[in-house]
Motif scaffolding. Sequence first.
Motif, PDB file in Angstrom:
ATOM      1  N   VAL A 164       2.042   4.876   7.264  1.00  0.00           N
ATOM      2  CA  VAL A 164       1.109   3.764   7.418  1.00  0.00           C
ATOM      3  C   VAL A 164       1.268   3.228   8.830  1.00  0.00           C
ATOM      4  CG1 VAL A 164       0.407   1.500   6.565  1.00  0.00           C
ATOM      5  CG2 VAL A 164       1.276   3.220   4.961  1.00  0.00           C
ATOM      6  N   LEU A 197     -10.521   8.430  -0.704  1.00  0.00           N
ATOM      7  CA  LEU A 197      -9.583   8.081   0.352  1.00  0.00           C
ATOM      8  C   LEU A 197      -8.805   9.300   0.840  1.00  0.00           C
ATOM      9  CD1 LEU A 197      -8.309   5.817   2.023  1.00  0.00           C
ATOM     10  CD2 LEU A 197      -6.740   5.364   0.158  1.00  0.00           C
ATOM     11  N   ILE A 240      -7.891   1.647   6.322  1.00  0.00           N
ATOM     12  CA  ILE A 240      -7.645   0.950   5.062  1.00  0.00           C
ATOM     13  C   ILE A 240      -8.398  -0.374   5.064  1.00  0.00           C
ATOM     14  CG2 ILE A 240      -5.885  -0.058   3.539  1.00  0.00           C
ATOM     15  CD1 ILE A 240      -3.840   1.721   4.968  1.00  0.00           C
ATOM     16  N   HIS A 246      -5.861   0.585  -6.233  1.00  0.00           N
ATOM     17  CA  HIS A 246      -6.445   1.448  -5.211  1.00  0.00           C
ATOM     18  C   HIS A 246      -7.793   1.949  -5.708  1.00  0.00           C
ATOM     19  CE1 HIS A 246      -6.233   5.640  -3.083  1.00  0.00           C
ATOM     20  NE2 HIS A 246      -7.134   4.855  -2.549  1.00  0.00           N
ATOM     21  N   PHE A 248      -6.881  -2.118  -2.382  1.00  0.00           N
ATOM     22  CA  PHE A 248      -7.183  -1.438  -1.121  1.00  0.00           C
ATOM     23  C   PHE A 248      -8.115  -0.271  -1.380  1.00  0.00           C
ATOM     24  CE2 PHE A 248      -3.359   0.681  -2.623  1.00  0.00           C
ATOM     25  CZ  PHE A 248      -3.446   1.998  -2.210  1.00  0.00           C
ATOM     26  N   THR A 281      -7.052   7.702   8.116  1.00  0.00           N
ATOM     27  CA  THR A 281      -7.875   7.028   7.115  1.00  0.00           C
ATOM     28  C   THR A 281      -7.751   5.519   7.249  1.00  0.00           C
ATOM     29  OG1 THR A 281      -7.436   8.866   5.601  1.00  0.00           O
ATOM     30  CG2 THR A 281      -8.387   6.872   4.656  1.00  0.00           C
ATOM     31  N   PRO A 295     -10.812   2.944   0.860  1.00  0.00           N
ATOM     32  CA  PRO A 295     -11.068   3.649   2.114  1.00  0.00           C
ATOM     33  C   PRO A 295     -12.129   2.956   2.948  1.00  0.00           C
ATOM     34  CG  PRO A 295     -12.201   4.748   0.324  1.00  0.00           C
ATOM     35  CD  PRO A 295     -11.367   3.673  -0.299  1.00  0.00           C
ATOM     36  N   SER A 333      -4.397   1.770   9.152  1.00  0.00           N
ATOM     37  CA  SER A 333      -4.803   3.092   8.698  1.00  0.00           C
ATOM     38  C   SER A 333      -3.590   3.899   8.255  1.00  0.00           C
ATOM     39  CB  SER A 333      -5.554   3.836   9.805  1.00  0.00           C
ATOM     40  OG  SER A 333      -4.727   3.986  10.946  1.00  0.00           O
ATOM     41  N   VAL A 390      -8.685  -3.942   2.756  1.00  0.00           N
ATOM     42  CA  VAL A 390      -7.874  -4.678   1.781  1.00  0.00           C
ATOM     43  C   VAL A 390      -8.610  -5.916   1.294  1.00  0.00           C
ATOM     44  CG1 VAL A 390      -5.769  -6.060   1.495  1.00  0.00           C
ATOM     45  CG2 VAL A 390      -5.653  -3.855   2.652  1.00  0.00           C
ATOM     46  N   VAL A 428       0.845  -1.201   0.000  1.00  0.00           N
ATOM     47  CA  VAL A 428       0.000   0.000   0.000  1.00  0.00           C
ATOM     48  C   VAL A 428       0.876   1.245   0.000  1.00  0.00           C
ATOM     49  CG1 VAL A 428      -1.676   1.346   1.338  1.00  0.00           C
ATOM     50  CG2 VAL A 428      -1.942  -1.143   1.115  1.00  0.00           C
TER      51      VAL A 428
END
Length: 295
Positions: free
Chosen positions: A89, A167, A114, A211, A247, A112, A249, A269, A116, A19
């Motif tokens: 991250v 996102l 994440i 994404h 991935f 934010t 949001p 996140s 997946v 990511v």
Amino acid sequence: METESASFERESRQILRQVQDHLMDIHLKMGAVQESIGMVEVFHHPESAIPILNYVTPRKNTAWVSSNYVRQGVEALQKHSRIPRIQYVEGLYPPQFAGVMRELGMAVERETPIMVYKPDGIRGRIPSPIYERPLPDGISVRRVNDQTGIGHWWYVWKNSHYDVLTLGVEPLFVGRDMEAAWVGRQLDYVLYKAALPVGVARVSLYKETAHLLALALLKEIREPAMIQILQTVAVKGALENGAKLVFAPGDNEAERRMARELGFMDFGSIVCYSAAEEAARGKHAHSVELSVLAF
């Protein structure tokens, strides 16, 4: 012999690094300049001051970065007349790393979650295959890669009658839509009701990751079924174009619930810190304004 817990942690870090690599690559393609300073990377855009293209982040493959190194990165960013920001991250660093931010007088500006999706499974859990369900009467979806289709995409995106979900860590660049589509770095989909564009979805591609960076729907039809139609089409398209990890949001529980129904998992996140007064302003800023880079 590696324990089950250690195996899961290694797998998680590998996914989060994918990511991270995806976002860094996108930021560079959008014109940001990367500088290595000590144990941090400094990203700054020479023409745009939007937060998501101007930040400091720990260098890859580092387990810890001291406040002195972070301060050096912040000072370098300030020399480019950019507001001090640190973004990383969260799952790649221990919780104590937040203490370094507080030591520097920083506060959380944006966090934010994440989600997946990995078709071959995460932690031994294989998700259900993605398949498109029958569309309601009068509804159609098509991938667009011509100027007319991109025009429909932007009509929806810029229209105040549509709700936008993004996102907020990958910019949308008005001038490079066609270029990105031509070279296979981007997938755009438009949802039509009769001949009227009522929804759009965009996916960015990097190596084997994708994404799901933006969805927008006409407010009158924004409902879980329509959101899921767009999500399904976008994820299926990403997988068909070689993605082995997608991935997206997960800003609120409703979005996370719908993503889980498709087979996504909650996965850490992305956290952005800035000076306390700037963080307070950032929390009230419009996410779309922060994420659109239009020259």
